[in-house]
Write a protein that holds these residues in place. Structure first.
Motif, PDB file in Angstrom:
ATOM      1  N   GLU A 193       0.840  -1.180   0.000  1.00  0.00           N
ATOM      2  CA  GLU A 193       0.000   0.000   0.000  1.00  0.00           C
ATOM      3  C   GLU A 193       0.892   1.252   0.000  1.00  0.00           C
ATOM      4  O   GLU A 193       2.017   1.188   0.477  1.00  0.00           O
ATOM      5  CB  GLU A 193      -0.891   0.024   1.253  1.00  0.00           C
ATOM      6  N   PRO A 194       0.442   2.373  -0.567  1.00  0.00           N
ATOM      7  CA  PRO A 194      -0.915   2.618  -1.079  1.00  0.00           C
ATOM      8  C   PRO A 194      -1.119   2.220  -2.538  1.00  0.00           C
ATOM      9  O   PRO A 194      -2.196   2.432  -3.074  1.00  0.00           O
ATOM     10  CB  PRO A 194      -1.047   4.128  -0.916  1.00  0.00           C
ATOM     11  N   SER A 197      -4.168  -0.151  -3.307  1.00  0.00           N
ATOM     12  CA  SER A 197      -5.477   0.516  -3.264  1.00  0.00           C
ATOM     13  C   SER A 197      -5.638   1.533  -4.397  1.00  0.00           C
ATOM     14  O   SER A 197      -6.725   1.723  -4.935  1.00  0.00           O
ATOM     15  CB  SER A 197      -5.680   1.207  -1.913  1.00  0.00           C
ATOM     16  N   LEU A 198      -4.539   2.195  -4.746  1.00  0.00           N
ATOM     17  CA  LEU A 198      -4.573   3.172  -5.838  1.00  0.00           C
ATOM     18  C   LEU A 198      -4.899   2.477  -7.159  1.00  0.00           C
ATOM     19  O   LEU A 198      -5.728   2.970  -7.945  1.00  0.00           O
ATOM     20  CB  LEU A 198      -3.228   3.894  -5.939  1.00  0.00           C
ATOM     21  N   LYS A 201      -8.541   1.642  -7.231  1.00  0.00           N
ATOM     22  CA  LYS A 201      -9.374   2.823  -7.473  1.00  0.00           C
ATOM     23  C   LYS A 201      -9.335   3.235  -8.939  1.00  0.00           C
ATOM     24  O   LYS A 201     -10.359   3.655  -9.512  1.00  0.00           O
ATOM     25  CB  LYS A 201      -8.903   3.983  -6.598  1.00  0.00           C
ATOM     26  N   THR A 270      -0.544  11.562  -2.534  1.00  0.00           N
ATOM     27  CA  THR A 270      -1.520  10.478  -2.430  1.00  0.00           C
ATOM     28  C   THR A 270      -2.859  11.003  -1.938  1.00  0.00           C
ATOM     29  O   THR A 270      -2.927  11.778  -0.990  1.00  0.00           O
ATOM     30  CB  THR A 270      -1.011   9.391  -1.447  1.00  0.00           C
ATOM     31  N   ASP A 271      -3.923  10.579  -2.581  1.00  0.00           N
ATOM     32  CA  ASP A 271      -5.285  10.955  -2.205  1.00  0.00           C
ATOM     33  C   ASP A 271      -5.522  10.563  -0.742  1.00  0.00           C
ATOM     34  O   ASP A 271      -5.275   9.422  -0.352  1.00  0.00           O
ATOM     35  CB  ASP A 271      -6.266  10.212  -3.111  1.00  0.00           C
ATOM     36  N   ILE A 274      -7.197   7.311  -0.119  1.00  0.00           N
ATOM     37  CA  ILE A 274      -6.362   6.130  -0.360  1.00  0.00           C
ATOM     38  C   ILE A 274      -5.496   5.850   0.864  1.00  0.00           C
ATOM     39  O   ILE A 274      -5.297   4.689   1.259  1.00  0.00           O
ATOM     40  CB  ILE A 274      -5.473   6.322  -1.607  1.00  0.00           C
ATOM     41  N   THR A 277      -7.788   4.272   3.435  1.00  0.00           N
ATOM     42  CA  THR A 277      -8.106   2.887   3.059  1.00  0.00           C
ATOM     43  C   THR A 277      -6.930   1.959   3.345  1.00  0.00           C
ATOM     44  O   THR A 277      -7.106   0.855   3.873  1.00  0.00           O
ATOM     45  CB  THR A 277      -8.468   2.803   1.560  1.00  0.00           C
ATOM     46  N   SER A 278      -5.722   2.419   2.998  1.00  0.00           N
ATOM     47  CA  SER A 278      -4.516   1.616   3.203  1.00  0.00           C
ATOM     48  C   SER A 278      -4.276   1.347   4.682  1.00  0.00           C
ATOM     49  O   SER A 278      -3.988   0.212   5.095  1.00  0.00           O
ATOM     50  CB  SER A 278      -3.303   2.331   2.604  1.00  0.00           C
TER      51      SER A 278
END
Length: 334
Positions: A193-194, A197-198, A201, A270-271, A274, A277-278
């Motif tokens: 991660e991230p 997850s990225l 998405k 990084t969003d 995200i 979530t990570s």
């Protein structure tokens, strides 16, 4: 510019410098500690929390973190005194010891206790089964590194031979693995991660399994230093470990959303969603150690995985390369 304006500007500048002076003096009084991290990842969240919450400075330390991108480069930095402390997989200390190091590299504080990678599939496999990877191209990690060994261990647990049942690619540099998958290489990839997850998405891939859950607990990433450094700087190492422990406890007791906001400055590209979530994924599978004490059973699990992968040069006793004296001291204070 008239003389009154000049005088006013000079006063403002002087006042600004006077405000900066105490901060500069305070920074000069701090003990400098150089940390080399093997990669820059949300997987190391407690380290960034310790920085962001000022836990290091409260201990009188000025900690700088440099990303060295790879276990070999991180260990080179430590052994050549380019850094004081390394954050890297414990397997590297075993490799160094097997080569006959005169100044052993000692694991003194644990940060993560599971593998931090996820299996990402190119297709959205709602009913994924481990057998689905058979006959497919698998983009793995560097041979001899902990991600790859933990990955192979997980595959074997599910009766998959990495050398026979899949087309295993592991000759791509660590920093370029995600780019290779995004460019079309591989049916599956093992990612931290991230990025995992990225990719999900953005529709590049889909997380279908966790290697952390599949491979069990181990000293996946630890803070380590040369034996001589710990001997000559025990007080500094203790302060460093105390700050890490405070961060571990803070992460344990706060939500993924709060933690994400705290470490945002370390992941400006990084969003925030995200990051959250990570962190949530890692918290759910208990990847972050809640304290810095490296347990003997975890040490033995690490060597079992290395042995299974054919990468264990020789068995190294827990007492040889692990020092829990400092970690146990700071955890007993609260």
């Amino acid at each position: 510019m008239n003389k009154w304006l000049k005088t006013g500007c000079a006063c403002v500048i002087c006042a600004f410098l006077l405000l900066l002076l105490p901060a500069c003096k305070q920074e000069e009084s701090l003990t400098k500690v150089k940390v080399a991290e093997v990669t820059h990842s949300i997987f190391y969240t407690p380290l960034y929390v310790a920085k962001a919450k000022g836990f290091f400075k409260k201990e009188g330390l000025l900690v700088t973190v440099n990303t060295t991108w790879g276990g070999d480069k991180t260990m080179t930095s430590l052994l050549s005194n380019g850094s004081d402390i390394a954050l890297v997989g414990s397997e590297t200390s075993i490799y160094v010891e097997a080569q006959g190091a005169k100044d052993p590299v000692i694991n003194f504080a644990q940060l993560t206790q599971t593998d931090g990678t996820f299996l990402v599939a190119r297709k959205d496999e709602k009913q994924f089964k481990w057998d689905d990877v058979k006959g497919k191209t698998f983009l793995g990690q560097r041979k001899g590194g902990m991600p790859q060994m933990a990955g192979e261990y997980a595959l074997k647990k599910h009766h998959i031979d990495p050398q026979k049942d899949i087309d295993l690619i592991q000759n791509i540099d660590f920093a370029n693995i995600s780019n290779a998958f995004a460019s079309g290489t591989g049916d599956y990839v093992q990612l931290f991660e991230p990025t995992a997850s990225l990719f999900e998405k953005e529709g590049i891939g889909h997380i279908v399994a966790s290697f952390g859950e599949a491979s069990g607990r181990m000293p996946y990433t630890t803070f380590m230093a040369k034996e001589s450094y710990l001997k000559n700087n025990e007080n500094t190492a203790e302060k460093f470990t105390r700050a890490i422990y405070k961060a571990q406890q803070w992460v344990e007791s706060h939500s993924a959303k709060d933690i994400a906001k705290t470490i945002q400055k370390d992941f400006t590209d990084t969003d925030p969603s995200i990051i959250e979530t990570s962190i949530n994924r890692y918290k759910k599978q208990k990847s972050f150690s809640s304290d810095p004490v490296l347990q003997e059973d975890e040490w033995e699990q690490l060597q079992s995985i290395m042995d299974e992968a054919g990468e264990l040069p020789k068995h190294i006793p827990y007492s040889k390369l692990v020092n829990t004296k400092i970690a146990k001291k700071v955890t007993s204070e609260q």
